[in-house]
Enzyme design. Structure first.
Site, mmCIF file in Angstrom:
data_model
loop_
_atom_site.group_PDB
_atom_site.id
_atom_site.type_symbol
_atom_site.label_atom_id
_atom_site.label_comp_id
_atom_site.label_asym_id
_atom_site.label_seq_id
_atom_site.Cartn_x
_atom_site.Cartn_y
_atom_site.Cartn_z
ATOM 1 N N GLY A 46 -1.664 13.205 6.914
ATOM 2 C CA GLY A 46 -0.764 13.086 5.771
ATOM 3 C C GLY A 46 -1.362 12.166 4.730
ATOM 4 O O GLY A 46 -2.158 11.283 5.068
ATOM 5 N N GLN A 51 -1.673 6.611 -2.352
ATOM 6 C CA GLN A 51 -2.878 6.164 -1.633
ATOM 7 C C GLN A 51 -4.175 6.488 -2.368
ATOM 8 O O GLN A 51 -5.234 5.972 -2.008
ATOM 9 C CB GLN A 51 -2.933 6.800 -0.239
ATOM 10 C CG GLN A 51 -1.824 6.319 0.682
ATOM 11 C CD GLN A 51 -1.892 7.020 2.024
ATOM 12 O OE1 GLN A 51 -1.351 8.113 2.173
ATOM 13 N NE2 GLN A 51 -2.583 6.427 2.984
ATOM 14 N N CYS A 99 -2.681 4.862 9.629
ATOM 15 C CA CYS A 99 -2.606 5.119 8.188
ATOM 16 C C CYS A 99 -4.009 5.030 7.607
ATOM 17 O O CYS A 99 -4.747 4.106 7.941
ATOM 18 C CB CYS A 99 -1.708 4.072 7.544
ATOM 19 S SG CYS A 99 -1.521 4.288 5.773
ATOM 20 N N LEU A 100 -4.355 5.973 6.728
ATOM 21 C CA LEU A 100 -5.695 5.971 6.131
ATOM 22 C C LEU A 100 -5.910 4.728 5.255
ATOM 23 O O LEU A 100 -7.044 4.363 4.984
ATOM 24 C CB LEU A 100 -5.916 7.245 5.317
ATOM 25 C CG LEU A 100 -5.919 8.545 6.143
ATOM 26 C CD1 LEU A 100 -5.986 9.758 5.221
ATOM 27 C CD2 LEU A 100 -7.071 8.569 7.140
ATOM 28 N N HIS A 141 6.927 8.444 6.896
ATOM 29 C CA HIS A 141 5.795 7.535 6.630
ATOM 30 C C HIS A 141 5.272 7.766 5.198
ATOM 31 O O HIS A 141 5.018 6.818 4.452
ATOM 32 C CB HIS A 141 4.707 7.801 7.683
ATOM 33 C CG HIS A 141 3.420 7.062 7.504
ATOM 34 N ND1 HIS A 141 2.892 6.233 8.476
ATOM 35 C CD2 HIS A 141 2.519 7.031 6.485
ATOM 36 C CE1 HIS A 141 1.739 5.730 8.052
ATOM 37 N NE2 HIS A 141 1.489 6.206 6.833
ATOM 38 N N GLU A 142 5.133 9.051 4.814
ATOM 39 C CA GLU A 142 4.571 9.360 3.492
ATOM 40 C C GLU A 142 5.550 9.031 2.361
ATOM 41 O O GLU A 142 5.134 8.553 1.298
ATOM 42 C CB GLU A 142 4.152 10.831 3.412
ATOM 43 C CG GLU A 142 3.098 11.272 4.440
ATOM 44 C CD GLU A 142 1.873 10.384 4.502
ATOM 45 O OE1 GLU A 142 1.518 9.746 3.494
ATOM 46 O OE2 GLU A 142 1.264 10.300 5.585
ATOM 47 N N HIS A 145 5.293 5.520 1.532
ATOM 48 C CA HIS A 145 4.164 5.231 0.625
ATOM 49 C C HIS A 145 4.587 5.379 -0.832
ATOM 50 O O HIS A 145 4.194 4.581 -1.687
ATOM 51 C CB HIS A 145 3.000 6.203 0.882
ATOM 52 C CG HIS A 145 2.065 5.771 1.962
ATOM 53 N ND1 HIS A 145 1.398 4.572 1.938
ATOM 54 C CD2 HIS A 145 1.654 6.400 3.094
ATOM 55 C CE1 HIS A 145 0.616 4.480 3.018
ATOM 56 N NE2 HIS A 145 0.764 5.580 3.738
HETATM 57 NI NI NI Z 1 -0.171 6.134 5.556
#
Ligand code: NI
Length: 174
Positions: A46, A51, A99-100, A141-142, A145
């Site tokens: 995701g 991000q 998470c990236l 989660h997204e 963000h």
């Molecule tokens: Ni993330």
């Protein structure tokens, strides 16, 4: 194919609250394509526009679940423009989240197990769906963000500090 730079903590861009997309244009679709390229390149499931430093409410998800236990992952790209949580279950679930933007760090996060989400797809078509399992965790989660919230914000201060410390240690060793 364009792989964008993924912001990592403590970049202040990750704390920005993204704006709703007023109109889905070719530019929006180009951003979506670049976000998929970036997510696949980073082997994530995701990615939120926040991000990659774009303050628009756009999320891409692909859980890439194998068709059969030993099989190759089958791509299942899903785009969420202006996603909104319209219902959350009382019942919660724990997932070991990563998470990236916080590379290689994982922690159990408790969230509502199921949710109902409203969004527009890349063609501007409205959808509403009840989600459970990994998809429910991932979309929550997204959407976090898009609101400048990271999964570590759901942890105790002790656990959060531990993750930041481990990440900084890994960065120094790299
Ligand atoms: Ni993330």
């Amino acid at each position: 194919m364009t792989v964008m730079t993924i912001l990592e903590i403590p970049h202040p861009g990750l704390r920005e609250v993204a704006q709703p997309v007023a109109e889905i244009t070719d530019q929006t679709r180009a951003l979506i394509d670049d976000m998929f390229d970036t997510m696949y390149d980073a082997r994530g499931i995701g990615l939120a526009a926040t991000q990659v430093g774009v303050t628009q409410r756009v999320v891409v998800i692909d859980l890439q679940e194998p068709a059969e236990p030993e099989g190759e992952p089958v791509r299942d790209p899903r785009t969420f423009v202006n996603p909104e949580l319209v219902w959350l279950s009382e019942e919660t679930a724990n997932y070991n989240e990563g998470c990236l933007s916080i590379p290689e760090q994982y922690a159990e996060v408790e969230r509502p197990a199921r949710c109902r989400v409203k969004w527009l797809d890349r063609d501007g078509v409205a959808h509403e769906e009840e989600m459970d399992g990994l998809l429910s965790t991932c979309i929550q989660h997204e959407i976090d963000h898009l609101n400048g919230v990271l999964f570590i914000d759901h942890l105790s201060r002790l656990k959060r500090d531990m993750i930041v410390k481990k990440l900084n240690k890994a960065r120094k060793a790299a």
